[in-house]
Enzyme design. Structure first.
Site, PDB file in Angstrom:
ATOM      1  N   ILE A 286      -5.264  10.721  -6.708  1.00 33.79           N
ATOM      2  CA  ILE A 286      -3.827  10.471  -6.952  1.00 33.79           C
ATOM      3  C   ILE A 286      -3.581  10.168  -8.428  1.00 33.79           C
ATOM      4  O   ILE A 286      -2.588  10.622  -9.014  1.00 33.79           O
ATOM      5  CB  ILE A 286      -3.314   9.359  -6.017  1.00 33.79           C
ATOM      6  CG1 ILE A 286      -3.464   9.858  -4.564  1.00 33.79           C
ATOM      7  CG2 ILE A 286      -1.851   9.025  -6.308  1.00 33.79           C
ATOM      8  CD1 ILE A 286      -3.287   8.831  -3.513  1.00 33.79           C
TER       9      ILE A 286
ATOM     10  N   ALA B  42      -7.213   2.535  -9.387  1.00 34.04           N
ATOM     11  CA  ALA B  42      -8.636   2.283  -9.157  1.00 34.04           C
ATOM     12  C   ALA B  42      -8.799   1.515  -7.846  1.00 34.04           C
ATOM     13  O   ALA B  42      -7.894   0.809  -7.416  1.00 34.04           O
ATOM     14  CB  ALA B  42      -9.205   1.478 -10.317  1.00 34.04           C
TER      15      ALA B  42
ATOM     16  N   LYS C  44     -11.614   3.324  -1.218  1.00 32.90           N
ATOM     17  CA  LYS C  44     -10.614   3.689  -0.213  1.00 32.90           C
ATOM     18  C   LYS C  44     -11.165   4.250   1.093  1.00 32.90           C
ATOM     19  O   LYS C  44     -10.416   4.793   1.894  1.00 32.90           O
ATOM     20  CB  LYS C  44      -9.655   4.709  -0.832  1.00 32.90           C
ATOM     21  CG  LYS C  44     -10.345   5.970  -1.309  1.00 32.90           C
ATOM     22  CD  LYS C  44      -9.359   7.053  -1.713  1.00 32.90           C
ATOM     23  CE  LYS C  44     -10.068   8.336  -2.027  1.00 32.90           C
ATOM     24  NZ  LYS C  44      -9.207   9.428  -2.379  1.00 32.90           N
TER      25      LYS C  44
ATOM     26  N   SER D  54      -0.331   1.162   0.615  1.00 31.50           N
ATOM     27  CA  SER D  54      -0.522   2.159   1.671  1.00 31.50           C
ATOM     28  C   SER D  54       0.292   1.777   2.899  1.00 31.50           C
ATOM     29  O   SER D  54       0.520   0.588   3.160  1.00 31.50           O
ATOM     30  CB  SER D  54      -2.010   2.183   2.026  1.00 31.50           C
ATOM     31  OG  SER D  54      -2.221   2.820   3.262  1.00 31.50           O
TER      32      SER D  54
ATOM     33  N   TYR E  46     -10.407  -2.352   4.039  1.00 28.66           N
ATOM     34  CA  TYR E  46      -9.696  -1.556   3.023  1.00 28.66           C
ATOM     35  C   TYR E  46      -8.191  -1.857   3.108  1.00 28.66           C
ATOM     36  O   TYR E  46      -7.549  -2.177   2.111  1.00 28.66           O
ATOM     37  CB  TYR E  46      -9.954  -0.049   3.238  1.00 28.66           C
ATOM     38  CG  TYR E  46      -8.857   0.812   2.684  1.00 28.66           C
ATOM     39  CD1 TYR E  46      -8.756   1.037   1.309  1.00 28.66           C
ATOM     40  CD2 TYR E  46      -7.876   1.370   3.521  1.00 28.66           C
ATOM     41  CE1 TYR E  46      -7.708   1.790   0.799  1.00 28.66           C
ATOM     42  CE2 TYR E  46      -6.843   2.119   3.020  1.00 28.66           C
ATOM     43  CZ  TYR E  46      -6.763   2.331   1.653  1.00 28.66           C
ATOM     44  OH  TYR E  46      -5.720   3.061   1.157  1.00 28.66           O
TER      45      TYR E  46
ATOM     46  N   LYS F  69      -5.219  -4.014   0.507  1.00 29.24           N
ATOM     47  CA  LYS F  69      -3.867  -3.592   0.099  1.00 29.24           C
ATOM     48  C   LYS F  69      -2.854  -4.697   0.439  1.00 29.24           C
ATOM     49  O   LYS F  69      -1.980  -5.027  -0.357  1.00 29.24           O
ATOM     50  CB  LYS F  69      -3.460  -2.289   0.797  1.00 29.24           C
ATOM     51  CG  LYS F  69      -4.335  -1.091   0.452  1.00 29.24           C
ATOM     52  CD  LYS F  69      -4.124  -0.634  -0.977  1.00 29.24           C
ATOM     53  CE  LYS F  69      -4.990   0.549  -1.359  1.00 29.24           C
ATOM     54  NZ  LYS F  69      -5.022   0.802  -2.804  1.00 29.24           N
TER      55      LYS F  69
ATOM     56  N   ASN G 106     -10.879  11.913   6.367  1.00 28.93           N
ATOM     57  CA  ASN G 106      -9.455  12.220   6.537  1.00 28.93           C
ATOM     58  C   ASN G 106      -9.253  13.639   7.038  1.00 28.93           C
ATOM     59  O   ASN G 106     -10.097  14.519   6.844  1.00 28.93           O
ATOM     60  CB  ASN G 106      -8.693  11.986   5.238  1.00 28.93           C
ATOM     61  CG  ASN G 106      -8.732  10.523   4.816  1.00 28.93           C
ATOM     62  OD1 ASN G 106      -9.256  10.184   3.766  1.00 28.93           O
ATOM     63  ND2 ASN G 106      -8.210   9.650   5.644  1.00 28.93           N
TER      64      ASN G 106
ATOM     65  N   PHE H   5      -9.317  13.579  17.268  1.00 27.56           N
ATOM     66  CA  PHE H   5      -9.601  12.251  17.816  1.00 27.56           C
ATOM     67  C   PHE H   5      -8.521  11.800  18.805  1.00 27.56           C
ATOM     68  O   PHE H   5      -7.617  11.064  18.451  1.00 27.56           O
ATOM     69  CB  PHE H   5      -9.742  11.227  16.692  1.00 27.56           C
ATOM     70  CG  PHE H   5     -10.909  11.478  15.765  1.00 27.56           C
ATOM     71  CD1 PHE H   5     -12.124  11.938  16.251  1.00 27.56           C
ATOM     72  CD2 PHE H   5     -10.791  11.241  14.398  1.00 27.56           C
ATOM     73  CE1 PHE H   5     -13.211  12.157  15.387  1.00 27.56           C
ATOM     74  CE2 PHE H   5     -11.856  11.454  13.534  1.00 27.56           C
ATOM     75  CZ  PHE H   5     -13.066  11.919  14.029  1.00 27.56           C
TER      76      PHE H   5
ATOM     77  N   ARG I  52     -10.498   7.647  17.824  1.00 29.95           N
ATOM     78  CA  ARG I  52     -11.258   6.956  16.774  1.00 29.95           C
ATOM     79  C   ARG I  52     -10.794   5.492  16.738  1.00 29.95           C
ATOM     80  O   ARG I  52      -9.591   5.231  16.741  1.00 29.95           O
ATOM     81  CB  ARG I  52     -10.985   7.650  15.435  1.00 29.95           C
ATOM     82  CG  ARG I  52     -11.694   7.057  14.252  1.00 29.95           C
ATOM     83  CD  ARG I  52     -11.502   7.898  12.998  1.00 29.95           C
ATOM     84  NE  ARG I  52     -10.126   7.893  12.512  1.00 29.95           N
ATOM     85  CZ  ARG I  52      -9.719   8.513  11.399  1.00 29.95           C
ATOM     86  NH1 ARG I  52     -10.583   9.219  10.678  1.00 29.95           N
ATOM     87  NH2 ARG I  52      -8.464   8.456  11.017  1.00 29.95           N
TER      88      ARG I  52
HETATM   89  C1  UD1 Z   1      -6.379   6.599   7.029  1.00 28.36           C
HETATM   90  C2  UD1 Z   1      -6.366   5.085   6.946  1.00 28.36           C
HETATM   91  C3  UD1 Z   1      -5.394   4.636   5.890  1.00 28.36           C
HETATM   92  C4  UD1 Z   1      -5.653   5.323   4.565  1.00 28.36           C
HETATM   93  C5  UD1 Z   1      -5.606   6.824   4.749  1.00 28.36           C
HETATM   94  C6  UD1 Z   1      -5.981   7.531   3.471  1.00 28.36           C
HETATM   95  C7  UD1 Z   1      -6.837   4.026   9.109  1.00 28.36           C
HETATM   96  C8  UD1 Z   1      -6.277   3.286  10.281  1.00 28.36           C
HETATM   97  N1  UD1 Z   1      -5.981   4.461   8.212  1.00 28.36           N
HETATM   98  O1  UD1 Z   1      -5.112   7.000   7.551  1.00 28.36           O
HETATM   99  O2  UD1 Z   1      -5.537   3.237   5.740  1.00 28.36           O
HETATM  100  O3  UD1 Z   1      -4.689   4.913   3.635  1.00 28.36           O
HETATM  101  O4  UD1 Z   1      -6.555   7.206   5.762  1.00 28.36           O
HETATM  102  O5  UD1 Z   1      -5.438   8.817   3.464  1.00 28.36           O
HETATM  103  O6  UD1 Z   1      -8.018   4.250   9.027  1.00 28.36           O
HETATM  104  N2  UD1 Z   1      -8.074  12.970  12.654  1.00 28.36           N
HETATM  105  C9  UD1 Z   1      -8.743  13.787  13.549  1.00 28.36           C
HETATM  106  N3  UD1 Z   1      -9.955  14.285  13.164  1.00 28.36           N
HETATM  107  C10 UD1 Z   1     -10.538  14.004  11.966  1.00 28.36           C
HETATM  108  C11 UD1 Z   1      -9.831  13.183  11.052  1.00 28.36           C
HETATM  109  C12 UD1 Z   1      -8.605  12.670  11.438  1.00 28.36           C
HETATM  110  O7  UD1 Z   1      -8.266  14.058  14.638  1.00 28.36           O
HETATM  111  O8  UD1 Z   1     -11.664  14.482  11.706  1.00 28.36           O
HETATM  112  C13 UD1 Z   1      -6.747  12.456  13.030  1.00 28.36           C
HETATM  113  C14 UD1 Z   1      -6.657  10.947  13.112  1.00 28.36           C
HETATM  114  O9  UD1 Z   1      -7.028  10.476  14.358  1.00 28.36           O
HETATM  115  C15 UD1 Z   1      -5.180  10.707  12.761  1.00 28.36           C
HETATM  116  C16 UD1 Z   1      -4.849  11.847  11.800  1.00 28.36           C
HETATM  117  O10 UD1 Z   1      -5.837  12.854  12.028  1.00 28.36           O
HETATM  118  O11 UD1 Z   1      -4.390  10.864  13.910  1.00 28.36           O
HETATM  119  C17 UD1 Z   1      -4.888  11.432  10.343  1.00 28.36           C
HETATM  120  O12 UD1 Z   1      -6.122  10.799  10.057  1.00 28.36           O
HETATM  121  P1  UD1 Z   1      -6.577  10.457   8.562  1.00 28.36           P
HETATM  122  O13 UD1 Z   1      -6.393  11.637   7.692  1.00 28.36           O
HETATM  123  O14 UD1 Z   1      -7.935   9.851   8.631  1.00 28.36           O
HETATM  124  O15 UD1 Z   1      -5.515   9.380   8.081  1.00 28.36           O
HETATM  125  P2  UD1 Z   1      -5.052   7.997   8.759  1.00 28.36           P
HETATM  126  O16 UD1 Z   1      -5.996   7.567   9.803  1.00 28.36           O
HETATM  127  O17 UD1 Z   1      -3.620   8.128   9.113  1.00 28.36           O
END
Ligand code: UD1
Length: 336
Positions: A12, A81, A84, A124, A149, A153, A199, A218, A293
């Site tokens: 970012i 910085a 995360k 966040s 994490y 914040k 992510n 998930f 998850r």
């Molecule tokens: C996560 C963090 C958040 C952080 C952000 C950074 C938590 C609770 N939240 O957000 O604090 O600021 O990342 O971008 O951990 N998913 C799948 N399969 C995957 C990966 C993700 O199904 O392999 C789904 C997750 O279940 C969720 C969505 O995709 O529903 C987004 O997940 P992700 O990108 O990890 O972001 P957050 O969990 O929203």
């Protein structure tokens, strides 16, 4: 006068550096490359055609920070910085509290010493925990974070509120990011997660590129339209532009503490993201339904009205842009 960007070589930070330079601001970047690469600096120069000063250092090092402040006229700090990775924070909480909170406190201390008042903080949507009301406004209750994490914040937001209460001449903006995705349209800078990504978007692009075999979705039993988790994905360039607008707001007001959600206001499910990626890029994303998850919530998306009204900022890029730019970046980075 320059804007100091700790973590300016990161995902970012680097996109914000580009937007700041493009808007005619001077910047100084500090980074220790804990989660970024030195080449990013030249890519920022290449995209913008502009130069800036860089210090390789730890942002928690007060002595070195003092050197940066004495060698440059720093008018504002945007702090990018910090660690995360949610899962890592559960395993290494002390490391997260020390780096994220210790670094931020060090910056605030040195800012005070040098009379620097403007501070923009990367917070966040995670500070809302499991939101009781969606879309989420800035007035919604915060707390109930599910990992260290997220708690860093939350704690830093409280530290900033305390700092402001002690000195009302401070000019502070807390930006609560929703889910940043995408990359610069040049394909030169983007997200570089270390190892297997946690992510969603970085995972999807690696499945499409054949680097990972398939996506695990998930959970498909959430209370959402298709049962999969719903999030507010925002293009990183829109997010970066939000920082430029926040700085303009601080320039105009000259004191205060402001909090804004930076999101699009639209929620997409995991399966929406898979379909959008496939139709935007023509690439197949193999997936399977997997268990939920730990720590995940069903739905999270912003009410971005306050940022629109007070900053004159709205997210302009759509899901297709987010998917295409993420794909373009991984293809480019594999060639580099
Ligand atoms: C996560 C963090 C958040 C952080 C952000 C950074 C938590 C609770 N939240 O957000 O604090 O600021 O990342 O971008 O951990 N998913 C799948 N399969 C995957 C990966 C993700 O199904 O392999 C789904 C997750 O279940 C969720 C969505 O995709 O529903 C987004 O997940 P992700 O990108 O990890 O972001 P957050 O969990 O929203």
């Amino acid at each position: 006068m320059a804007i100091l960007l700790p973590g300016g070589a990161g995902y970012i930070g680097s996109h914000t550096a580009v937007e700041l330079l493009n808007s005619g601001r001077d910047i100084v970047i500090i980074d220790n490359f804990a989660n970024s690469k030195p080449e990013v600096l030249d890519k920022i120069r290449k995209i913008t055609g502009k130069d800036f000063k860089f210090y390789e250092m730890d942002y928690a090092n007060e002595k070195e920070l003092e050197k940066v402040f004495s060698e440059n006229k720093i008018e504002a700090v945007m702090n990018f910085a910090g660690y995360k990775a949610v899962g890592e924070s559960v395993k290494e909480p002390i490391m997260y509290y020390q780096n994220n909170i210790g670094g931020c406190v060090a910056i605030l201390k040195v800012m005070k010493k040098f009379g620097c008042k403007k501070f923009i903080f990367s917070s966040s949507a995670t500070v809302y925990g499991d939101p009781k009301v969606i879309p989420i406004t800035e007035e919604c209750e915060i707390g109930g974070t599910t990992n260290p994490y997220g708690t860093t914040k939350l704690f830093i937001e409280q530290i900033l509120k305390d700092v402001y209460a002690s000195d009302n001449s401070m000019d502070i903006c807390i930006l609560r990011y929703f889910n940043p995705v995408g990359a610069h349209s040049s394909g030169l800078i983007g997200e570089e997660p270390q190892g297997i990504p946690n992510n969603l978007m970085p995972y999807i692009v690696r499945v499409a590129a054949g680097i990972l075999p398939e996506l695990s979705v998930f959970g498909n039993d959430y209370n959402t339209p298709d049962g999969t988790g719903v999030r507010d994905y925002i293009h990183v360039v829109d997010l970066a532009k939000g920082h430029v607008k926040a700085l303009e707001k601080l320039d105009k007001e000259n004191k205060g503490l402001y909090i804004y959600n930076l999101g699009t206001g639209t929620g997409y499910s995991v399966l929406d993201m898979v379909k959008a990626f496939e139709s935007s890029t023509g690439k197949e994303v193999k997936y399977k339904i997997a268990p939920r998850r730990a720590g995940d919530i069903a739905s999270c998306y912003a009410d971005p009205k306050k940022a629109k009204e007070e900053l004159g900022w709205v997210a302009e890029k759509n899901l297709e842009d987010m998917c295409k730019d993420s794909w373009n970046y991984i293809q480019n980075s594999q060639k580099m």
